[in-house]
Design a protein around this motif. Structure first.
Motif: not given
Ligand code: ZN
Length: 600
Positions: A13-37
């Protein structure tokens, strides 16, 4: 938590502008997995230097660089995982990610724990050579700290015993924490109407802010009474903790536990004593505040449980988040164009997660890491208090932003000793800004009352704790047993001295030491007070338009941990070896008291 003020039911329900943009760190959880590996091979890249760290400056540089890469990788993985998990702490997939990176980081720490000892075994001349070698310029600070700690390093055999002892010696705090969080049962407290209120660590402080004095009294007596029941066990855990500190101080060849603890920040013990002395000299101001509060609240007597109830009802102004952002942005204008612009980018680059939704982590913090945005988590309400919190967290985040930008990774993160300077400076700038524009008596008094709360909680209360901590260590060092009785007597004497003649000492107050976790943090709380005092100096000068102080302050924000904290502050114009900065902070408190009494 006031439910009607939580505007959103779910994150969707919250407009995007009031939520932090964590995609700047990892666009998707898969990218996180790739780094984790990649973590495992990054650990191995450092491990291969084992036994040859000191071969040459070049080799050491390579090893340190590999380690920095590993640290950055782990920080990024951890930062993303825990920020995402904080959005909804009930989400097990997110929790799983936090657990995995945590245990991987612990694994890395254990596998690389040979590094510092291996360096410390090298002869001093070699270390001194590394320290000035241009190849190692980004790591000079780390080497400097190693050189400094070398006289306190023991033989390999002693070090082994010390490291084996660390787990059993850590049981004191664990016991304290389990007793108060898991085993202790706290009864409910009744309000004036006989309605029962559940008491836990969160709801207790809410009860103390209640306008219902019966509830305040009952909550206090029930809560402290529960702790008092276990006073002997709490005394034993605190005694064990203090003895642990003394044990480490002796084995590491320090004169005292306090000296050992202040060593890593290079704070002379005299600065600690001086802080306490200066606060003692200004206790009459606190006594004056206690009398003022007693008068304002029309209380027959002032008790500890009356301290938290505000003198002035929260000014009933609704401040929508966007307006709060504007106010903070306006308030920090005296810090200059670049600062103001950077602060604005927090809003449009979406550093901030603004509103509460079910499952979100409570409170507020500023986080992020070296190569990410300095993200902020809030649980914002549309009121003044939350606007101050916004200013506070933005202070932390801009400090991180500037230190990250101007320092190499190795010296970017600022030490705890300096951590609250930037946050408090921003809060004070907001205070001065709003105070100057306050258009009603109620608003003015509210702002001053808010300021008094900060002074009492951060300057006086933390120094009161610091004094208790100092005294009980000194007692133990002299062989005086720390028992429930001696601890309570020591606490009561300091409490009476701090709050003065208008405060009635309830019989249970002397047990307050039982519930303060900070006494297990090893001479930590005084850092809040020194940070707070330094910020008073900066904010006042900057608000008054002193551009020389402002420029020194901006340099301070860029300095990370490149120097010892006292040196960093001194360069910015605040010398804490002298009592003047602390005295200047009390001037602000005194002026606020005068203003309150004038406005009344
Ligand atoms: Zn803070």
């Amino acid at each position: 938590m006031i439910p009607e003020m939580d505007q959103y039911k779910t994150r969707q329900d919250i407009p995007e502008s009031f939520k932090w943009n964590l995609n700047l760190m990892y666009p998707t959880p898969q990218d996180w997995e790739a780094d984790f590996a990649r973590v495992e091979s990054a650990i191995v890249s450092v491990e291969r230097f084992k036994g040859r760290l000191c071969h040459s400056a070049h080799t050491l540089h390579e090893a340190f660089e590999e380690q920095s890469k590993l640290d950055l990788l782990i920080e990024r993985l951890y930062s993303y995982a825990h920020h995402l998990s904080d959005e909804d702490t009930r989400n097990s997939e997110n929790l799983g990610r936090v657990d995995r990176i945590r245990s991987k980081a612990a694994d890395a720490g254990a596998r690389l724990s040979w590094m510092d000892p291996e360096l410390l075994e090298a002869p001093m001349e070699i270390l001194k050579g590394f320290h000035v070698d241009p190849v190692l310029v980004n790591h000079a600070r780390r080497i400097e700290l190693l050189i400094r700690s070398k006289p306190h390093q023991r033989s390999a055999e002693v070090e082994e015993v010390l490291s084996l002892a660390s787990e059993p010696l850590g049981v004191a705090y664990k016991t304290f924490s389990l007793l108060e969080n898991a085993d202790m049962k706290i009864p409910h407290a009744k309000d004036a109407e006989g309605k029962e209120h559940e008491l836990n660590h969160g709801s207790y402080s809410a009860c103390l802010e209640s306008s219902d004095r019966v509830l305040r009294k009952n909550a206090f007596e029930t809560y402290f009474g529960a702790y008092a029941q276990y006073q002997n066990t709490f005394a034993a855990t605190l005694d064990a903790h203090v003895k642990k500190q003394i044990f480490y101080a002796k084995t590491r060849r320090f004169q005292s536990a306090i000296e050992a603890s202040l060593f890593s920040d290079q704070i002379p013990v005299g600065v600690y004593h001086g802080l306490i002395d200066t606060v003692h000299q200004h206790l009459p101001l606190l006594h004056r505040w206690v009398s003022l509060k007693k008068r304002e609240l029309k209380l027959p007597e002032m008790q500890l449980y009356d301290l938290f109830y505000p003198m002035v009802k929260p000014a009933k102004v609704e401040i929508p988040y966007e307006q709060g952002c504007k106010l903070v942005a306006e308030a920090v204008r005296p810090l200059g164009e670049d600062y103001a612009k950077t602060l604005e980018s927090a809003f449009h680059e979406r550093w901030i997660d603004v509103f509460y939704t079910p499952g979100k982590r409570g409170g507020a913090y500023s986080g992020g890491m070296y190569t990410s945005k300095p993200y902020i988590l809030l649980n914002h309400k549309n009121n003044l208090n939350s606007t101050f919190t916004l200013a506070h967290e933005l202070g932390h985040s801009l400090h991180s932003y500037y230190s990250n930008r101007y320092q190499p990774y190795q010296t970017a993160s600022y030490p705890i000793f300096l951590a609250e300077v930037a946050s408090t400076t921003n809060e004070m700038l907001l205070h001065f800004y709003l105070n100057e524009r306050a258009d009603s008596k109620e608003m003015k008094l509210y702002l001053l009352d808010h300021l008094f709360t900060q002074f009492r909680g951060t300057l006086y209360r933390q120094v009161q704790f610091a004094e208790f901590e100092r005294d009980i260590h000194a007692m133990a060092e002299k062989g005086i047993p720390l028992t429930a009785q001696t601890l309570s007597e020591t606490y009561a004497a300091i409490q009476a001295k701090f709050y003065g003649p208008d405060m009635v000492m309830h019989d249970l107050v002397k047990y307050e030491w039982t519930r303060i976790p900070h006494f297990y943090y090893n001479f930590y709380v005084y850092k809040y007070s020194t940070s707070f005092a330094a910020a008073q100096y900066f904010a006042k000068k900057i608000f008054e338009g002193d551009t020389a102080v402002r420029d020194l302050y901006l340099d301070f924000l860029k300095s990370g941990s490149s120097r010892d904290p006292l040196e960093t502050l001194k360069k910015a114009g605040v010398d804490l070896r002298d009592s003047k900065p602390i005295e200047a902070a009390f001037k602000v408190f005194e002026e606020a008291l005068n203003e309150f009494e004038r406005t009344r």
